[in-house]
Write an enzyme that holds these catalytic residues in place. Structure first.
Site, PDB file in Angstrom:
ATOM      1  N   GLU A 188       0.850  -1.258  -0.147  1.00 19.92           N
ATOM      2  CA  GLU A 188       0.060  -0.115   0.165  1.00 19.92           C
ATOM      3  C   GLU A 188       0.885   1.269  -0.141  1.00 19.92           C
ATOM      4  O   GLU A 188       2.014   1.133   0.541  1.00 19.92           O
ATOM      5  CB  GLU A 188      -0.798   0.187   1.288  1.00 19.92           C
ATOM      6  CG  GLU A 188      -1.834  -0.965   1.388  1.00 19.92           C
ATOM      7  CD  GLU A 188      -2.339  -1.032   2.777  1.00 19.92           C
ATOM      8  OE1 GLU A 188      -2.270  -0.033   3.561  1.00 19.92           O
ATOM      9  OE2 GLU A 188      -2.838  -2.168   3.228  1.00 19.92           O
ATOM     10  N   LYS A 203       2.206   4.652   1.355  1.00 20.89           N
ATOM     11  CA  LYS A 203       2.376   5.057   2.963  1.00 20.89           C
ATOM     12  C   LYS A 203       1.996   6.626   2.932  1.00 20.89           C
ATOM     13  O   LYS A 203       2.916   7.526   2.447  1.00 20.89           O
ATOM     14  CB  LYS A 203       3.841   4.692   3.568  1.00 20.89           C
ATOM     15  CG  LYS A 203       3.813   5.071   5.086  1.00 20.89           C
ATOM     16  CD  LYS A 203       5.244   4.665   5.475  1.00 20.89           C
ATOM     17  CE  LYS A 203       5.138   4.812   6.871  1.00 20.89           C
ATOM     18  NZ  LYS A 203       5.487   6.112   7.306  1.00 20.89           N
ATOM     19  N   ASP A 222       1.529  10.461   3.923  1.00 23.45           N
ATOM     20  CA  ASP A 222       2.007  11.196   5.037  1.00 23.45           C
ATOM     21  C   ASP A 222       1.097  12.052   5.637  1.00 23.45           C
ATOM     22  O   ASP A 222       1.042  13.069   5.104  1.00 23.45           O
ATOM     23  CB  ASP A 222       3.273  11.601   4.077  1.00 23.45           C
ATOM     24  CG  ASP A 222       4.280  12.227   5.075  1.00 23.45           C
ATOM     25  OD1 ASP A 222       4.305  12.103   6.189  1.00 23.45           O
ATOM     26  OD2 ASP A 222       5.183  13.237   4.832  1.00 23.45           O
ATOM     27  N   GLU A 268      -5.327   7.089   7.928  1.00 18.30           N
ATOM     28  CA  GLU A 268      -4.598   8.163   7.954  1.00 18.30           C
ATOM     29  C   GLU A 268      -5.254   9.586   7.571  1.00 18.30           C
ATOM     30  O   GLU A 268      -5.870   9.405   6.397  1.00 18.30           O
ATOM     31  CB  GLU A 268      -3.233   8.029   6.819  1.00 18.30           C
ATOM     32  CG  GLU A 268      -2.019   8.846   7.193  1.00 18.30           C
ATOM     33  CD  GLU A 268      -1.177   8.351   8.319  1.00 18.30           C
ATOM     34  OE1 GLU A 268      -1.581   7.444   8.986  1.00 18.30           O
ATOM     35  OE2 GLU A 268      -0.251   9.015   8.248  1.00 18.30           O
ATOM     36  N   TYR A 304      -6.922  -0.183   8.030  1.00 15.24           N
ATOM     37  CA  TYR A 304      -6.590  -1.333   8.861  1.00 15.24           C
ATOM     38  C   TYR A 304      -8.096  -1.770   9.591  1.00 15.24           C
ATOM     39  O   TYR A 304      -8.608  -0.624   9.860  1.00 15.24           O
ATOM     40  CB  TYR A 304      -5.586  -1.103   9.895  1.00 15.24           C
ATOM     41  CG  TYR A 304      -5.060  -2.545  10.311  1.00 15.24           C
ATOM     42  CD1 TYR A 304      -4.359  -3.406   9.435  1.00 15.24           C
ATOM     43  CD2 TYR A 304      -5.403  -2.963  11.580  1.00 15.24           C
ATOM     44  CE1 TYR A 304      -3.762  -4.424  10.190  1.00 15.24           C
ATOM     45  CE2 TYR A 304      -4.873  -4.140  12.297  1.00 15.24           C
ATOM     46  CZ  TYR A 304      -4.016  -4.956  11.179  1.00 15.24           C
ATOM     47  OH  TYR A 304      -3.477  -6.170  11.745  1.00 15.24           O
ATOM     48  N   LYS A 356       2.958  -5.597   3.871  1.00 19.24           N
ATOM     49  CA  LYS A 356       2.168  -6.260   4.883  1.00 19.24           C
ATOM     50  C   LYS A 356       1.727  -7.693   4.512  1.00 19.24           C
ATOM     51  O   LYS A 356       1.381  -8.075   3.367  1.00 19.24           O
ATOM     52  CB  LYS A 356       0.601  -5.728   5.377  1.00 19.24           C
ATOM     53  CG  LYS A 356       0.778  -4.228   5.853  1.00 19.24           C
ATOM     54  CD  LYS A 356      -0.617  -3.558   5.773  1.00 19.24           C
ATOM     55  CE  LYS A 356      -0.592  -2.242   6.327  1.00 19.24           C
ATOM     56  NZ  LYS A 356      -1.857  -1.462   6.154  1.00 19.24           N
ATOM     57  N   LYS A 389      11.010   2.873   2.959  1.00 18.31           N
ATOM     58  CA  LYS A 389      10.892   4.610   2.883  1.00 18.31           C
ATOM     59  C   LYS A 389      11.516   4.968   1.620  1.00 18.31           C
ATOM     60  O   LYS A 389      12.720   4.468   1.425  1.00 18.31           O
ATOM     61  CB  LYS A 389      11.674   5.107   4.245  1.00 18.31           C
ATOM     62  CG  LYS A 389      11.039   4.809   5.042  1.00 18.31           C
ATOM     63  CD  LYS A 389       9.940   5.591   5.727  1.00 18.31           C
ATOM     64  CE  LYS A 389      10.370   6.866   6.437  1.00 18.31           C
ATOM     65  NZ  LYS A 389       9.182   7.538   6.981  1.00 18.31           N
ATOM     66  N   CYS A 436      27.798  35.146  22.300  1.00 18.99           N
ATOM     67  CA  CYS A 436      26.533  34.644  22.125  1.00 18.99           C
ATOM     68  C   CYS A 436      25.773  35.789  21.243  1.00 18.99           C
ATOM     69  O   CYS A 436      25.447  36.768  21.615  1.00 18.99           O
ATOM     70  CB  CYS A 436      25.661  34.465  23.403  1.00 18.99           C
ATOM     71  SG  CYS A 436      23.912  34.175  23.190  1.00 18.99           S
ATOM     72  N   CYS A 474      22.626  37.037  23.649  1.00 21.63           N
ATOM     73  CA  CYS A 474      22.615  37.791  24.632  1.00 21.63           C
ATOM     74  C   CYS A 474      23.949  38.306  25.006  1.00 21.63           C
ATOM     75  O   CYS A 474      24.083  39.192  26.093  1.00 21.63           O
ATOM     76  CB  CYS A 474      22.413  36.984  26.098  1.00 21.63           C
ATOM     77  SG  CYS A 474      23.594  35.843  26.236  1.00 21.63           S
ATOM     78  N   CYS A 491      26.746  28.916  25.133  1.00 21.79           N
ATOM     79  CA  CYS A 491      26.490  30.165  25.848  1.00 21.79           C
ATOM     80  C   CYS A 491      26.408  29.804  27.269  1.00 21.79           C
ATOM     81  O   CYS A 491      25.332  28.983  27.482  1.00 21.79           O
ATOM     82  CB  CYS A 491      25.293  30.800  25.411  1.00 21.79           C
ATOM     83  SG  CYS A 491      24.434  32.329  26.387  1.00 21.79           S
ATOM     84  N   CYS A 510      20.336  33.747  29.279  1.00 22.55           N
ATOM     85  CA  CYS A 510      19.961  34.117  27.896  1.00 22.55           C
ATOM     86  C   CYS A 510      18.367  33.752  27.321  1.00 22.55           C
ATOM     87  O   CYS A 510      18.001  32.637  27.689  1.00 22.55           O
ATOM     88  CB  CYS A 510      20.821  33.300  27.164  1.00 22.55           C
ATOM     89  SG  CYS A 510      20.806  33.280  25.314  1.00 22.55           S
TER      90      CYS A 510
HETATM   91  S1  IVH Z   1      -0.374   0.343   8.799  1.00 25.60           S
HETATM   92  C1  IVH Z   1       0.283  -2.094  12.378  1.00 25.60           C
HETATM   93  N1  IVH Z   1      -0.658   1.354   6.509  1.00 25.60           N
HETATM   94  O1  IVH Z   1       2.664   4.990   8.951  1.00 25.60           O
HETATM   95  C2  IVH Z   1       0.009  -1.262  11.333  1.00 25.60           C
HETATM   96  N2  IVH Z   1       0.239   2.706   8.177  1.00 25.60           N
HETATM   97  O2  IVH Z   1       4.842   3.953  11.095  1.00 25.60           O
HETATM   98  C3  IVH Z   1       0.621   0.012  11.451  1.00 25.60           C
HETATM   99  N3  IVH Z   1       0.687   4.851   7.474  1.00 25.60           N
HETATM  100  O3  IVH Z   1       1.344   5.325  12.368  1.00 25.60           O
HETATM  101  C4  IVH Z   1      -0.029   0.784  10.168  1.00 25.60           C
HETATM  102  N4  IVH Z   1       0.008   4.733   5.252  1.00 25.60           N
HETATM  103  O4  IVH Z   1       0.211   6.633  10.530  1.00 25.60           O
HETATM  104  C5  IVH Z   1      -0.257   1.506   7.530  1.00 25.60           C
HETATM  105  N5  IVH Z   1      -1.298   2.354   4.367  1.00 25.60           N
HETATM  106  C6  IVH Z   1      -0.729   2.415   5.643  1.00 25.60           C
HETATM  107  C7  IVH Z   1      -0.313   3.656   5.841  1.00 25.60           C
HETATM  108  C8  IVH Z   1       0.197   3.786   7.208  1.00 25.60           C
HETATM  109  C9  IVH Z   1       0.358   5.668   6.387  1.00 25.60           C
HETATM  110  C10 IVH Z   1       1.095   5.563   8.659  1.00 25.60           C
HETATM  111  C11 IVH Z   1       0.548   5.398   9.917  1.00 25.60           C
HETATM  112  C12 IVH Z   1       1.471   4.825  10.925  1.00 25.60           C
HETATM  113  C13 IVH Z   1       2.902   4.824  10.233  1.00 25.60           C
HETATM  114  C14 IVH Z   1       3.701   3.631  10.356  1.00 25.60           C
END
Ligand code: IVH
Length: 669
Positions: free
Chosen positions: A114, A116, A118, A176, A229, A291, A315, A409, A412, A427, A432
């Site tokens: 999936e 992720k 932000d 999210e 989830y 997952k 990441k 500084c 200060c 400092c 300060c």
């Molecule tokens: S699964 C145990 N799926 O990423 C399952 N998380 O560090 C945990 N997040 O806190 C989350 N997109 O805020 C999952 N498709 C996604 C996600 C997702 C964003 C965020 C979520 C979580 C953090 C994980």
């Protein structure tokens, strides 16, 4: 005969819910805005005439009331875990190997990939199909109640189709909350025009919005949700992929780019594909979540510490940009450390405009040979503060300048101190203004005293106006209420909210207070260890260097720093004032131990009103009892809080004694 308006009210609600789903979840409206407004206005009028028929899940309740949020604690029924991160394909392959080591003889492992998103994670709890609470992640065990704010998000269903199975009577959905990039830019433009501070990126803007005190303001911000989830006590669920489909069927918004991958090769392809395509999405993603698909596999793999072993985040590489470094300035932190900062030509990077980046320390500047006037490569990844990674030497002009650290500084003007064998410059003036502000910010921050509303701008204002000189002054602000409410742009309501948040913070446990004091090198982990070991500030302050170092993982830099802190008269005076204000400077709980629950096993279900679940567990353990997570014949008591889950029914079936929270409290008094 006049028909009961309830019939039309319910009909309108059903219609509006369907149209909301079409518009906000599926993005496929089937009626015009005008027709929708007609339905909505008719419902609003009927409810106004018949207020007894207003329900929590009526679409009219989304607009948000003016009632100020309280953000009470909510105990997560299932802890909100985070994910371990991987940064390369090799690390992902390692993850796959670890999974298969645990599941050697099971059917082949499939993964769901999936995006992720932000944003900010949220936990939604539905009871009998109606949204009861929405909570932030908090520390993973206890979050904050943001229900009133989340209700204003139109893609969050206020009610879902009821499922007859009692195991579905209580479900928890995780997702999210986020803001699209375009909407974020529009919001920032608006804020700039109004002279308000702009948000750094869409995630910060989401986090700021979801914690606004006034739900009406939240309703005006363009927040959205993707859910990912699904939890229930049902054993009919078999895979994560099916769960995502179920979420869609129940009316939740799910990001449609998820994919079932039969092999690690498929997973890697997915990651490569989205690393390229991420810039074309209307929202920000910072990676891919991988997952294990089978819930049976997930169960066998289980969790380690704060993250599941069955899932991982991949990441993306941090985004980089090139820009000109105009000047190096020096920022004074709460402990007096001077940090060099690169003042840059503003450049857009990963969702926000960057004009400053940290250079860490003088050694780093020398090592990378960074000079004023250079073209530099800057990088930003996830939460990280932007940093200068390298200089583009080919673009270096002859007029670049080596920046010398200051000898006074910059805030200060007092003399600076550079300890032998250390790269840092300090400092040494405790008064300060930069240090005072930094200490106050740290004191009030999340993870420390967590005083909602007392952030950078208010602290700046109060320090400049002379109301705050040190953290103990925070607890005397209430005596100045009459003056504070007259300050421009503040007003009685926001001051009263702040004073309430300050009063609430008095309850924070000793380890948080110790962390909040901001003793150099004493982070939240060390604070917890020190608090558990010494049990009170008095015994810590009297401890010798050797005694402090007896605590596991506490070394000489921490012990020296603690000794130095307590030898300062001002610090002692401040702590005395905190004590007088009622802050917890010792652990009381360890003293109250008994054996009244010896041999007794407890199970907790539902939300307790007087304490977080963790505290109830501690009380049981300190009185000799045991706590387990599921009900069996061996269970002696089930403590049922509000909205008890299926454990309640299990207890009834097995004839286990069910007691209320009050009955439990009576037992220990
Ligand atoms: S699964 C145990 N799926 O990423 C399952 N998380 O560090 C945990 N997040 O806190 C989350 N997109 O805020 C999952 N498709 C996604 C996600 C997702 C964003 C965020 C979520 C979580 C953090 C994980």
């Amino acid at each position: 005969m006049k028909t009961d308006p309830l019939i039309r009210i319910e009909e309108l609600r059903k219609l509006i819910k369907e149209h909301d789903h079409n518009y906000f979840v599926l993005a496929q409206p089937i009626i015009s805005d005008y027709d929708y407004d007609q339905l909505f206005n008719e419902l609003r009028l009927l409810e106004k005439e018949n207020p007894r028929y207003i329900t929590h899940d009526s679409p009219t309740q989304r607009v948000g009331s003016d009632i100020s949020n309280e953000f009470n604690p909510i105990i997560h029924k299932y802890p909100m875990l985070s994910l371990s991160n991987t940064y390369s394909e090799d690390e992902l392959i390692d993850f796959d190997r670890r999974v298969k080591d645990v599941l050697p003889n099971m059917d082949s492992v499939e993964y769901v990939c999936e995006l992720k998103i932000d944003g900010v994670s949220v936990s939604l709890r539905y009871y009998n199909g109606i949204l009861q609470t929405a909570a932030t992640r908090g520390d993973g065990t206890v979050g904050e109640d943001i229900t009133n704010n989340v209700k204003t998000i139109r893609s969050v269903p206020l009610s879902i189709k009821k499922i007859p199975d009692y195991k579905f009577s209580e479900i928890e959905i995780r997702g999210e909350i986020y803001m699209e990039i375009e909407q974020f830019n529009r919001l920032n433009e608006e804020r700039e025009l109004n002279g308000e501070k702009t948000f750094a990126n869409p995630r910060n803007s989401t986090a700021g919005t979801i914690k606004l005190m006034n739900p009406k303001l939240v309703a005006r911000r363009p927040l959205q949700i993707f859910t990912y989830y699904f939890f229930s006590e049902s054993d009919e669920l078999i895979s994560h992929f099916e769960n995502l489909k179920l979420l869609e069927e129940l009316g939740f918004r799910v990001n449609s780019n998820y994919k079932l991958c039969k092999s690690m090769d498929d997973v890697l392809d997915y990651c490569r594909e989205w690393e390229k395509k991420r810039d074309f999405l209307p929202y920000e993603i910072d990676g891919i979540v991988v997952k294990a698909n089978s819930l049976k596999h997930q169960k066998v793999l289980g969790n380690i510490a704060k993250s599941p072993r069955w899932a991982v985040a991949f990441k993306f590489k941090a985004k980089q940009e090139k820009t000109r470094l105009n000047k190096i300035t020096w920022q004074v932190g709460r402990t007096g450390t001077l940090t060099p900062v690169a003042e840059l030509d503003p450049v857009f990077l990963a969702g926000s405009t960057i004009s400053r980046a940290t250079l860490h320390n003088t050694d780093e500047i020398k090592r990378k040979d960074i000079r004023e006037g250079d073209w530099v490569i800057i990088e930003k990844g996830g939460d990280v503060i932007p940093k200068v990674v390298a200089v583009d030497l080919e673009k270096r002009l002859p007029d670049t300048k080596i920046a010398e650290p200051p000898d006074k500084c910059p805030v200060c003007n007092s003399k600076l101190f550079n300890p032998e064998n250390e790269v840092a410059i300090y400092c040494e003036n405790n008064s300060c203004p930069a240090q005072i502000k930094g200490r106050l910010e740290h004191f009030a921050a999340r993870g420390a005293m967590d005083i909602t509303g007392l952030g950078e701008s208010l602290i700046n204002l109060f320090v400049n106006l002379g109301y705050l000189k040190n953290y103990s002054d925070i607890y005397h602000l209430k005596e100045k209420r009459d003056e504070l409410i007259k300050i421009e742009r503040l007003g009685a309501k926001s001051i009263d909210n702040l004073l309430k948040a300050i009063e609430d913070s008095i309850k924070r446990p000793f380890d948080k207070v110790l962390f909040a004091l901001g003793i150099r090198y004493v982070g939240s982990g060390a604070s917890k260890k020190l608090a558990d070991h010494f049990l009170s500030i008095d015994s810590l302050s009297k401890a010798s260097k050797e005694q402090i170092e007896e605590v596991s993982e506490i070394g000489p830099s921490i012990s020296n720093s603690i000794i130095r802190f307590f030898s300062d008269l001002n610090n002692k005076k401040n702590i005395e004032r905190l004590k007088q204000a009622g802050l917890k400077l010792s652990f009381e709980k360890k003293k109250i131990s008994s054996n009244i629950f010896s041999g007794k096993t407890f199970v907790l279900t539902g939300t307790l009103s007087s304490m977080p679940r963790e505290e109830a567990k501690e009380k049981i353990i300190f009185n000799g009892g045991k706590v387990t997570s599921s009900v069996s014949k061996k269970t002696n008591y089930v403590i049922a809080g509000e909205y008890p889950g299926s454990k309640y029914i299990d207890a009834q079936k097995l004839g286990i004694k069910i007691i209320t929270e009050n009955e439990f409290l009576e037992m220990i008094w």
